[in-house]
Enzyme design. Structure first.
Site, mmCIF file in Angstrom:
data_model
loop_
_atom_site.group_PDB
_atom_site.id
_atom_site.type_symbol
_atom_site.label_atom_id
_atom_site.label_comp_id
_atom_site.label_asym_id
_atom_site.label_seq_id
_atom_site.Cartn_x
_atom_site.Cartn_y
_atom_site.Cartn_z
ATOM 1 N N ARG A 37 1.064 -1.317 -0.028
ATOM 2 C CA ARG A 37 -0.111 -0.037 -0.013
ATOM 3 C C ARG A 37 0.797 1.170 -0.062
ATOM 4 N NH1 ARG A 37 -5.188 -1.167 0.935
ATOM 5 N NH2 ARG A 37 -5.735 -3.112 1.919
ATOM 6 N N ARG A 47 -9.297 2.732 -1.633
ATOM 7 C CA ARG A 47 -8.250 1.954 -1.006
ATOM 8 C C ARG A 47 -7.815 2.710 0.460
ATOM 9 N NH1 ARG A 47 -7.057 -2.097 -2.781
ATOM 10 N NH2 ARG A 47 -4.746 -2.046 -2.390
ATOM 11 N N ASN A 93 -12.286 13.065 3.154
ATOM 12 C CA ASN A 93 -13.042 11.968 2.712
ATOM 13 C C ASN A 93 -14.536 12.264 3.004
ATOM 14 O OD1 ASN A 93 -13.341 9.230 1.830
ATOM 15 N ND2 ASN A 93 -13.672 8.541 4.051
ATOM 16 N N HIS A 153 -17.884 10.106 3.713
ATOM 17 C CA HIS A 153 -18.402 8.611 4.202
ATOM 18 C C HIS A 153 -19.875 8.574 4.176
ATOM 19 C CE1 HIS A 153 -18.185 4.593 5.984
ATOM 20 N NE2 HIS A 153 -18.906 4.991 6.999
ATOM 21 N N THR A 187 -27.665 12.131 -2.318
ATOM 22 C CA THR A 187 -28.253 13.469 -2.499
ATOM 23 C C THR A 187 -27.543 14.529 -1.527
ATOM 24 O OG1 THR A 187 -30.295 13.410 -1.254
ATOM 25 C CG2 THR A 187 -30.483 12.934 -3.467
HETATM 26 C C1 GRF Z 1 -20.047 7.342 -1.787
HETATM 27 O O1 GRF Z 1 -21.237 6.831 -1.212
HETATM 28 C C2 GRF Z 1 -19.115 7.830 -0.511
HETATM 29 O O2 GRF Z 1 -19.749 8.398 0.229
HETATM 30 C C3 GRF Z 1 -18.440 6.684 -0.600
HETATM 31 O O3 GRF Z 1 -18.327 5.975 -1.556
HETATM 32 C C4 GRF Z 1 -19.551 6.414 -2.697
HETATM 33 C C5 GRF Z 1 -18.941 7.079 -3.964
HETATM 34 O O4 GRF Z 1 -19.803 7.180 -5.010
HETATM 35 N N1 GRF Z 1 -17.162 6.742 0.005
HETATM 36 P P1 GRF Z 1 -19.619 8.075 -6.210
HETATM 37 O O5 GRF Z 1 -18.328 7.354 -6.896
HETATM 38 O O6 GRF Z 1 -19.265 9.442 -5.706
HETATM 39 O O7 GRF Z 1 -20.826 8.074 -6.847
#
Ligand code: GRF
Length: 213
Positions: free
Chosen positions: A65, A91, A107, A109, A172
């Site tokens: 990694r 990753r 990030n 989530h 959304t």
């Molecule tokens: C999203 O749900 C994000 O929160 C998660 O991975 C997904 C990515 O979706 N980490 P996209 O590729 O932006 O449509």
């Protein structure tokens, strides 16, 4: 303008939200690079359509990694990156990336952290039976889905929701909050104090009662 690189592995709908926010002036930053570890990532195509520079660095080609992250850091450096935005990047990142961009990696989530860390957060939420779910934008530290929280948005979980319906509703709110978080960073308004992110300056009213920063 802050130079931003977006790292994607999949569909790239969050990347699209960021591209659209820049196009409409809601977000002021310089999208320097879209980097993916997966050749088929929809995000790469979205970036190309928008005329953004792209890089593909396949992780399978690296023994560790850390070695992969080293190549990513090099590409980010070449692009003059100041802020790294993980948008569906699949990753686990190592200290190699974190130390190269201290306090400058975000990030998103798809859960209200610290609930439902890790994979399949929407499924975890649906199966657990929570009534409110959502998404979190946070700074990245060495632990997965753990760093200081910048902004969160919530959505209701409805009685007949399955994982897919909940995923769509959470997306959304993701598309709303990620450009906001990047804009706050771009304006130099985020200060990390321990686990807390202090937001300096006046803030516009939240778009609804379920978004907070
Ligand atoms: C999203 O749900 C994000 O929160 C998660 O991975 C997904 C990515 O979706 N980490 P996209 O590729 O932006 O449509």
């Amino acid at each position: 303008m802050v130079a931003v690189a977006v790292l994607v592995s999949g569909t790239g709908s969050n990347l699209q939200a960021i591209i659209d926010a820049v196009a409409t002036g809601r977000l002021t930053c310089d999208l320097r690079l879209v980097l993916s570890n997966r050749p088929g990532a929809g995000g790469l195509e979205r970036a190309q359509t928008a005329g953004l520079p792209t890089r593909l660095i396949e992780h399978q080609g690296f023994p560790t990694r850390e070695a992969f992250d080293g190549a990513v850091v090099e590409a980010l450096g070449e692009a003059g990156t100041e802020l790294v935005v993980l948008a569906g990047f699949d990753r686990l990142v190592t200290r190699v990336l974190i130390d190269a961009f201290p306090g400058r990696i975000m990030n998103i989530h798809p859960a209200l952290l610290p609930a439902f860390k890790g994979l399949h957060a929407q499924r975890q939420a649906a199966e657990y039976g929570v009534k409110v779910a959502g998404a979190t934008v946070h700074f990245v530290d060495e632990h997965t889905d753990h760093g200081p929280i910048i902004i969160q948005g919530a959505v209701p979980v409805l009685p007949d929701d399955d994982e897919e319906r909940l995923r769509a509703r959470i997306l959304t709110v993701e598309h709303d909050i990620y450009p906001r978080a990047i804009q706050l960073f771009a304006e130099g308004r985020l200060e990390v104090r321990g686990r807390r992110v202090i937001i300096h300056g006046p803030r516009p009213p939240a778009p609804g009662p379920l978004v907070a920063w």
